[in-house]
Design a protein around this motif. Structure first.
Motif, PDB file in Angstrom:
ATOM      1  N   VAL A 180       5.359   6.005   1.481  1.00  0.00           N
ATOM      2  CA  VAL A 180       4.683   7.256   1.151  1.00  0.00           C
ATOM      3  C   VAL A 180       5.460   7.948   0.028  1.00  0.00           C
ATOM      4  CG1 VAL A 180       3.934   9.519   1.999  1.00  0.00           C
ATOM      5  CG2 VAL A 180       3.847   7.520   3.511  1.00  0.00           C
ATOM      6  N   ALA A 181       4.741   8.371  -1.000  1.00  0.00           N
ATOM      7  CA  ALA A 181       5.323   9.166  -2.074  1.00  0.00           C
ATOM      8  C   ALA A 181       4.881  10.611  -1.873  1.00  0.00           C
ATOM      9  CB  ALA A 181       4.863   8.660  -3.440  1.00  0.00           C
ATOM     10  N   ASP A 241       9.455   6.716   0.359  1.00  0.00           N
ATOM     11  CA  ASP A 241      10.126   5.961   1.419  1.00  0.00           C
ATOM     12  C   ASP A 241       9.104   5.516   2.459  1.00  0.00           C
ATOM     13  OD1 ASP A 241      12.282   4.829   2.839  1.00  0.00           O
ATOM     14  OD2 ASP A 241      13.572   6.533   2.312  1.00  0.00           O
ATOM     15  N   THR A 242       9.569   4.794   3.462  1.00  0.00           N
ATOM     16  CA  THR A 242       8.699   4.356   4.544  1.00  0.00           C
ATOM     17  C   THR A 242       8.263   5.564   5.375  1.00  0.00           C
ATOM     18  OG1 THR A 242      10.527   4.026   6.091  1.00  0.00           O
ATOM     19  CG2 THR A 242       9.929   2.160   4.666  1.00  0.00           C
ATOM     20  N   PRO A 243       7.145   5.458   6.086  1.00  0.00           N
ATOM     21  CA  PRO A 243       6.720   6.578   6.941  1.00  0.00           C
ATOM     22  C   PRO A 243       7.787   7.011   7.934  1.00  0.00           C
ATOM     23  CG  PRO A 243       4.919   5.031   6.685  1.00  0.00           C
ATOM     24  CD  PRO A 243       6.122   4.392   6.042  1.00  0.00           C
ATOM     25  N   THR A 244       8.506   6.039   8.509  1.00  0.00           N
ATOM     26  CA  THR A 244       9.550   6.379   9.485  1.00  0.00           C
ATOM     27  C   THR A 244      10.659   7.196   8.844  1.00  0.00           C
ATOM     28  OG1 THR A 244       9.103   4.371  10.749  1.00  0.00           O
ATOM     29  CG2 THR A 244      11.218   5.431  11.113  1.00  0.00           C
ATOM     30  N   GLN A 245      11.109   6.772   7.664  1.00  0.00           N
ATOM     31  CA  GLN A 245      12.173   7.500   6.983  1.00  0.00           C
ATOM     32  C   GLN A 245      11.697   8.878   6.526  1.00  0.00           C
ATOM     33  OE1 GLN A 245      14.972   5.639   7.969  1.00  0.00           O
ATOM     34  NE2 GLN A 245      15.724   6.186   5.938  1.00  0.00           N
ATOM     35  N   ILE A 246      10.470   8.950   6.038  1.00  0.00           N
ATOM     36  CA  ILE A 246       9.919  10.233   5.590  1.00  0.00           C
ATOM     37  C   ILE A 246       9.901  11.231   6.740  1.00  0.00           C
ATOM     38  CG2 ILE A 246       7.752  11.366   4.913  1.00  0.00           C
ATOM     39  CD1 ILE A 246       8.860  10.111   2.516  1.00  0.00           C
ATOM     40  N   TYR A 247       9.526  10.771   7.923  1.00  0.00           N
ATOM     41  CA  TYR A 247       9.399  11.671   9.067  1.00  0.00           C
ATOM     42  C   TYR A 247      10.753  12.036   9.672  1.00  0.00           C
ATOM     43  CZ  TYR A 247       7.570  13.694  13.378  1.00  0.00           C
ATOM     44  OH  TYR A 247       7.271  14.553  14.413  1.00  0.00           O
ATOM     45  N   HIS A 248      11.617  11.039   9.843  1.00  0.00           N
ATOM     46  CA  HIS A 248      12.872  11.275  10.556  1.00  0.00           C
ATOM     47  C   HIS A 248      14.044  11.615   9.633  1.00  0.00           C
ATOM     48  CE1 HIS A 248      11.366  10.229  14.496  1.00  0.00           C
ATOM     49  NE2 HIS A 248      10.863   9.099  14.027  1.00  0.00           N
ATOM     50  N   ARG A 249      13.975  11.212   8.363  1.00  0.00           N
ATOM     51  CA  ARG A 249      15.074  11.482   7.437  1.00  0.00           C
ATOM     52  C   ARG A 249      14.530  12.006   6.115  1.00  0.00           C
ATOM     53  NH1 ARG A 249      16.448   7.184  10.521  1.00  0.00           N
ATOM     54  NH2 ARG A 249      18.494   7.261  11.526  1.00  0.00           N
ATOM     55  N   PRO A 250      13.920  13.184   6.131  1.00  0.00           N
ATOM     56  CA  PRO A 250      13.395  13.760   4.890  1.00  0.00           C
ATOM     57  C   PRO A 250      14.517  14.033   3.893  1.00  0.00           C
ATOM     58  CG  PRO A 250      13.421  15.394   6.651  1.00  0.00           C
ATOM     59  CD  PRO A 250      13.745  14.083   7.289  1.00  0.00           C
ATOM     60  N   GLN A 269      -1.591  14.090   6.260  1.00  0.00           N
ATOM     61  CA  GLN A 269      -0.298  13.489   6.593  1.00  0.00           C
ATOM     62  C   GLN A 269      -0.434  12.330   7.571  1.00  0.00           C
ATOM     63  OE1 GLN A 269       2.306  16.605   7.967  1.00  0.00           O
ATOM     64  NE2 GLN A 269       1.448  18.067   6.514  1.00  0.00           N
ATOM     65  N   GLU A 270      -1.231  12.526   8.616  1.00  0.00           N
ATOM     66  CA  GLU A 270      -1.405  11.467   9.616  1.00  0.00           C
ATOM     67  C   GLU A 270      -1.969  10.213   8.979  1.00  0.00           C
ATOM     68  OE1 GLU A 270      -3.962  10.570  13.705  1.00  0.00           O
ATOM     69  OE2 GLU A 270      -3.766  12.636  12.973  1.00  0.00           O
ATOM     70  N   GLU A 271      -2.921  10.407   8.066  1.00  0.00           N
ATOM     71  CA  GLU A 271      -3.533   9.286   7.366  1.00  0.00           C
ATOM     72  C   GLU A 271      -2.489   8.516   6.573  1.00  0.00           C
ATOM     73  OE1 GLU A 271      -7.769   9.944   6.096  1.00  0.00           O
ATOM     74  OE2 GLU A 271      -6.762   9.908   4.153  1.00  0.00           O
ATOM     75  N   ALA A 272      -1.664   9.246   5.816  1.00  0.00           N
ATOM     76  CA  ALA A 272      -0.647   8.600   4.987  1.00  0.00           C
ATOM     77  C   ALA A 272       0.377   7.856   5.832  1.00  0.00           C
ATOM     78  CB  ALA A 272       0.047   9.646   4.109  1.00  0.00           C
ATOM     79  N   LEU A 273       0.853   8.499   6.902  1.00  0.00           N
ATOM     80  CA  LEU A 273       1.891   7.893   7.722  1.00  0.00           C
ATOM     81  C   LEU A 273       1.385   6.675   8.483  1.00  0.00           C
ATOM     82  CD1 LEU A 273       3.631  11.087   9.169  1.00  0.00           C
ATOM     83  CD2 LEU A 273       4.377   9.683   7.256  1.00  0.00           C
ATOM     84  N   SER A 274       0.090   6.651   8.813  1.00  0.00           N
ATOM     85  CA  SER A 274      -0.445   5.565   9.627  1.00  0.00           C
ATOM     86  C   SER A 274      -0.883   4.363   8.809  1.00  0.00           C
ATOM     87  CB  SER A 274      -1.634   6.069  10.459  1.00  0.00           C
ATOM     88  OG  SER A 274      -2.710   6.444   9.613  1.00  0.00           O
ATOM     89  N   LEU A 295       0.862  -1.176   0.000  1.00  0.00           N
ATOM     90  CA  LEU A 295       0.000   0.000   0.000  1.00  0.00           C
ATOM     91  C   LEU A 295       0.900   1.228   0.000  1.00  0.00           C
ATOM     92  CD1 LEU A 295      -3.204   0.659   2.111  1.00  0.00           C
ATOM     93  CD2 LEU A 295      -1.587   2.475   1.594  1.00  0.00           C
ATOM     94  N   VAL A 296       0.829   2.009  -1.075  1.00  0.00           N
ATOM     95  CA  VAL A 296       1.607   3.235  -1.197  1.00  0.00           C
ATOM     96  C   VAL A 296       0.642   4.419  -1.187  1.00  0.00           C
ATOM     97  CG1 VAL A 296       3.010   4.641  -2.771  1.00  0.00           C
ATOM     98  CG2 VAL A 296       3.583   2.249  -2.392  1.00  0.00           C
ATOM     99  N   ALA A 297       0.933   5.396  -0.334  1.00  0.00           N
ATOM    100  CA  ALA A 297       0.120   6.611  -0.266  1.00  0.00           C
ATOM    101  C   ALA A 297       0.778   7.702  -1.096  1.00  0.00           C
ATOM    102  CB  ALA A 297      -0.024   7.071   1.185  1.00  0.00           C
ATOM    103  N   LEU A 298      -0.008   8.369  -1.928  1.00  0.00           N
ATOM    104  CA  LEU A 298       0.442   9.556  -2.648  1.00  0.00           C
ATOM    105  C   LEU A 298       0.009  10.759  -1.833  1.00  0.00           C
ATOM    106  CD1 LEU A 298      -0.478   8.673  -6.347  1.00  0.00           C
ATOM    107  CD2 LEU A 298       1.543   8.023  -5.028  1.00  0.00           C
ATOM    108  N   LEU A 299       0.980  11.527  -1.357  1.00  0.00           N
ATOM    109  CA  LEU A 299       0.715  12.618  -0.427  1.00  0.00           C
ATOM    110  C   LEU A 299       1.296  13.908  -0.971  1.00  0.00           C
ATOM    111  CD1 LEU A 299      -0.165  13.598   2.472  1.00  0.00           C
ATOM    112  CD2 LEU A 299       2.143  12.944   3.226  1.00  0.00           C
ATOM    113  N   GLY A 300       0.559  14.991  -0.821  1.00  0.00           N
ATOM    114  CA  GLY A 300       1.061  16.287  -1.252  1.00  0.00           C
ATOM    115  C   GLY A 300      -0.010  17.344  -1.130  1.00  0.00           C
TER     116      GLY A 300
END
Length: 368
Positions: free
Chosen positions: A222-223, A234-243, A212-217, A49-54
């Motif tokens: 997440v793209a 990248d994964t939600p963890t990487q997106i949040y901690h290593r943008p 954002q919360e929806e995509a990360l959860s 499951l990949v979320a497109l976020l923007g």
């Protein structure tokens, strides 16, 4: 959108998909001078499951429509399970789609809505009725099979729409902001239900959202899109901690923008304190802007402190403290665990110290 290849009428259980790979390769889609998609490449792994976020205008819905076959790209390819479907019509791609608007047939019951696509495939009535019942049970609405759309709540209607999309056993499931019209509590419950069902069935899924919360959860990955370009996948963890970019650091969650300077010993001077720099490529003495999460800062009362508390927002498990800082144009936001102490009140003088990691460092004159 639900018209696919014929479905046999011998299957009476909800099957688990093995998932297929989906590739968007170098997609370009222009509307006049505006490029809604500008060389976007995304691979969705089988069963992922990949979320497109923007933000609005980032190109996420256009990417979904190109994948669905509702838009034709100016350049690039859409590949599903190894097959180039760029020129294949929407109803032959093996895709199920759930929109923000439920689009249920008002004169049909929930059961009839779910069975509609199967009826178009000439599945016999007993088999399609049995399958529709199973899908309604899967989404937790087996007891509401005889209700019509006007007798359902928004969350229930969206579950029926999801069951209808799954009934045809799509190779790929596309969800276009399916929860945005629902209230907050229902959104949380339904997104958890969608994720449970997606994991249970193993269907490759693309989920478009601006939340954002929806995509990360909900997402495996997440793209993040911006102005038609892919900023990070990248994964939600990487997106949040290593943008990967300043935009991702600022768009995902919250980030304080704080002036910083590289010291001779290779550390970063932030708010008068030296902390580890996220990269060693910065020259000593150069001025930068450090992006830091609110939870990466600590706050302590100090009668002669540099900062002054402007306000507090209690969020249950945490409290957000807004602090005016004389050298910054924008207030700092500091997140504390639990409730603040009595000496942290509006108007109190405080010191703010960086304790966590820096998300990103950019040149002082740059701005995402």
């Amino acid at each position: 959108m639900d018209v696919l290849e014929p479905v046999t009428d011998t299957r009476t259980t909800v099957a688990r998909s093995h998932g297929v790979e989906v590739r968007l390769e170098g997609l370009v889609r222009a509307f006049g001078p505006t490029r809604a998609l500008d060389d976007v490449s995304i691979t969705v792994n089988p069963g992922e499951l990949v979320a497109l976020l923007g933000p609005s205008g980032s190109g996420k819905t256009t990417a979904l429509r190109v994948l669905a076959g509702l838009e034709r790209p100016d350049q690039g390819r859409v590949v599903i399970d190894g097959e180039d479907v760029t020129r294949v019509s929407a109803h032959r791609r093996g895709i199920g789609m759930v929109f923000q608007a439920y689009s249920l047939f008002p004169t049909m019951t929930a059961l009839e809505n779910v069975a509609f696509g199967l009826r178009l495939r000439r599945m016999r009535r007993p088999a399609r009725t049995a399958r529709a019942h199973e899908l309604l049970e899967l989404v937790g609405l087996g007891q509401l099979a005889d209700r019509r759309p006007h007798q359902l709540s928004g969350g229930q209607a969206q579950r029926v729409a999801l069951a209808r999309a799954l009934a045809i056993e799509p190779r790929v499931l596309l969800l276009d902001e399916p929860l945005s019209a629902l209230d907050a509590a229902v959104r949380v419950r339904l997104r958890e239900e969608i994720r449970r069902i997606q994991l249970e069935l193993g269907t490759t899924t693309v989920f478009v959202t601006h939340d954002q919360e929806e995509a990360l959860s909900i997402a495996d990955r997440v793209a993040v899109l911006r102005a038609g370009r892919l900023e990070q996948l990248d994964t939600p963890t990487q997106i949040y901690h290593r943008p990967a970019t300043p935009f991702v650091a600022s768009f995902i969650g919250r980030a304080n923008r704080i002036p910083a300077q590289m010291t001779e010993n290779g550390r970063l001077l932030v708010l008068g304190h030296e902390i580890d720099a996220p990269t060693a490529d910065l020259a000593p003495g150069t001025r930068h802007v450090a992006l830091m999460r609110p939870e990466s800062l600590t706050i302590t009362p100090a009668p002669d402190g540099t900062g002054r508390i402007l306000g507090l927002v209690f969020r249950g498990a945490s409290t957000d403290v807004t602090v005016a800082w004389p050298t910054l144009p924008d207030p700092l936001v500091v997140t504390l665990a639990g409730e603040p102490t009595a000496d942290l009140a509006p108007g109190a003088r405080v010191e703010v110290v960086p304790r966590g990691t820096v998300l990103f460092v950019e040149r002082a004159e740059e701005r995402p």
